[in-house]
Write an enzyme that holds these catalytic residues in place. Sequence first.
Site, PDB file in Angstrom:
ATOM      1  N   ASP A   1      -2.248   9.182 -11.191  1.00 32.04           N
ATOM      2  CA  ASP A   1      -2.168   8.112 -12.191  1.00 32.04           C
ATOM      3  C   ASP A   1      -0.750   7.950 -12.711  1.00 32.04           C
ATOM      4  O   ASP A   1      -0.258   6.830 -12.882  1.00 32.04           O
ATOM      5  CB  ASP A   1      -3.119   8.401 -13.355  1.00 32.04           C
ATOM      6  CG  ASP A   1      -4.586   8.248 -12.967  1.00 32.04           C
ATOM      7  OD1 ASP A   1      -4.848   7.670 -11.888  1.00 32.04           O
ATOM      8  OD2 ASP A   1      -5.455   8.695 -13.736  1.00 32.04           O
TER       9      ASP A   1
ATOM     10  N   ASP B   1       0.864  -1.182   0.000  1.00 31.82           N
ATOM     11  CA  ASP B   1       0.000   0.000   0.000  1.00 31.82           C
ATOM     12  C   ASP B   1       0.899   1.230   0.000  1.00 31.82           C
ATOM     13  O   ASP B   1       1.953   1.250   0.658  1.00 31.82           O
ATOM     14  CB  ASP B   1      -0.911  -0.003   1.234  1.00 31.82           C
ATOM     15  CG  ASP B   1      -1.976   1.074   1.154  1.00 31.82           C
ATOM     16  OD1 ASP B   1      -3.004   0.824   0.516  1.00 31.82           O
ATOM     17  OD2 ASP B   1      -1.762   2.156   1.715  1.00 31.82           O
TER      18      ASP B   1
ATOM     19  N   ASP C   1      -4.430   2.322  -4.614  1.00 28.82           N
ATOM     20  CA  ASP C   1      -2.968   2.257  -4.471  1.00 28.82           C
ATOM     21  C   ASP C   1      -2.552   0.977  -3.742  1.00 28.82           C
ATOM     22  O   ASP C   1      -1.528   0.965  -3.047  1.00 28.82           O
ATOM     23  CB  ASP C   1      -2.464   3.489  -3.716  1.00 28.82           C
ATOM     24  CG  ASP C   1      -3.076   3.615  -2.315  1.00 28.82           C
ATOM     25  OD1 ASP C   1      -4.121   2.975  -2.075  1.00 28.82           O
ATOM     26  OD2 ASP C   1      -2.514   4.335  -1.481  1.00 28.82           O
TER      27      ASP C   1
ATOM     28  N   ASN D   1      -2.869  12.921  -4.601  1.00 26.91           N
ATOM     29  CA  ASN D   1      -4.086  13.112  -5.397  1.00 26.91           C
ATOM     30  C   ASN D   1      -4.771  14.424  -5.045  1.00 26.91           C
ATOM     31  O   ASN D   1      -5.215  15.169  -5.925  1.00 26.91           O
ATOM     32  CB  ASN D   1      -5.052  11.949  -5.168  1.00 26.91           C
ATOM     33  CG  ASN D   1      -4.907  10.860  -6.221  1.00 26.91           C
ATOM     34  OD1 ASN D   1      -4.335  11.090  -7.274  1.00 26.91           O
ATOM     35  ND2 ASN D   1      -5.419   9.690  -5.925  1.00 26.91           N
TER      36      ASN D   1
ATOM     37  N   HIS E   1      -5.738  13.976  -9.792  1.00 26.07           N
ATOM     38  CA  HIS E   1      -5.747  12.534 -10.057  1.00 26.07           C
ATOM     39  C   HIS E   1      -4.840  12.160 -11.221  1.00 26.07           C
ATOM     40  O   HIS E   1      -4.338  11.039 -11.281  1.00 26.07           O
ATOM     41  CB  HIS E   1      -7.176  12.063 -10.334  1.00 26.07           C
ATOM     42  CG  HIS E   1      -8.023  12.038  -9.096  1.00 26.07           C
ATOM     43  ND1 HIS E   1      -7.942  11.041  -8.155  1.00 26.07           N
ATOM     44  CD2 HIS E   1      -8.949  12.920  -8.628  1.00 26.07           C
ATOM     45  CE1 HIS E   1      -8.801  11.282  -7.178  1.00 26.07           C
ATOM     46  NE2 HIS E   1      -9.428  12.419  -7.438  1.00 26.07           N
TER      47      HIS E   1
END
Length: 439
Positions: free
Chosen positions: A339, A322, A365, A330, A335
């Site tokens: 990405d 994680d 994630d 973000n 975003h």
Amino acid sequence: MRKPNGKPAIIALLAFLILSSIFALLIGSVRESIRQEEQMRLLERFVRFQTEVEALFNRNVILIKGFTTYVLVSGDPSGTESEAYLSTLIGTDTQFIRNVSLLEDTTIIYAYPMKGNEAAIGRNLAEIPAQRDAVLEAKSTMQLVVQGPIDLVQGGTGIITRIPFLKDGRYWGQVSVVLDGEAFLQHLRAVAAANGIEVALFQEDQYPDKPFIGDAAILADEPLTQHMSLSNLHWIAAVMPDRGWDNRTGLYLTAGLGAFALALLLSVLLFQSLNAHTRIREESIVDHLTGLYNRRFLEEYQILLLGRAARNDSKVAILMIDLDRFKTINDRYGHKAGDELLKAVCERMRTVCRATEALFRLGGDEFLILFPDVNDMTFMPAIIDRLREVIAKPVLYAGHALQVEPSIGLAMYPDHGTTLDALMQHADRRMYEEKDVHR
């Protein structure tokens, strides 16, 4: 004597012309609306036909990807386990699947079933004109390639789906599924008949002269023409109602409702098309953002991997990963930045893992890595340290250095569980213990 006033005559003439034009347009609109409505009904039937064809191909894509993974895991695709595995994997599709082949580079080294395909073993498909271009395209692009219908080395015709794959980071070969051309095309004819359509299918470079299904004479009756794409394979379909066009123009009441009916029908068709496309994409086994395997494929893959480990009394390691502070990136940079960071992190994780070790994106994630045939856990700390190192490196985006830190949890089969759920729960607990420390 006063000259006659010409205005009434002019207005009357203009009114006549306008009304005549309106009536002409109305009659033309009624005729066109009826024709359009009939075309939409035909398009709806064709969409159902196309969806069934695409679904059949996607089942074969999933099948071939499953066997590709099996080849990488097993290391020996020619044993009896392969026969049993493919027999189970193919299942009810045997009515169309003629054979499954494994190519080393471009040469066939294994075929299932072997009976009837002995002549194909040892054949270099790069030397066969009908198959050379597709085989070399798959090798050079490392992308799925669909080809057909074509003449086969074993005799008859077939439609071939090819997937190239890497071994130890380099191109090794391809796995292909061959659909029996005659049986498959007969099935398409039955699907077309069931949907009430007459269809002629052309390969793109042979349109409009030589269809491989149907009769080119259909083109004289003003059919709908639609494009069908299956990966790199492009067909052109000429479609008509199986009873021919219905050109009734006397239904003026229907014409009055035609615009509303057409809009409603178009919305229904768009919904059906999007819904069918979503279902097909959900069947895909790859996460489209990162290129990693997705959770759907994990369910299929773990059955094979854990079953093999149980039979061979071997171990399997699982890492849950994680990314800490990913939400902050973000929120702060958007975003798109998140990405780009995910894609960069995934590429780095690939450099740490070998070809036999499978990476999955579980969502957001959160990631998972499976390590087959692990003798003990002594080498895992080095891998975890290397993952920490590559993941923690900053990623440059729009002048900003984006950085995350991984929390990693480890579990071992069968030490920490004998099912994927149990292993993931153990690894998840260890991961969140580490995350608490980072906080």
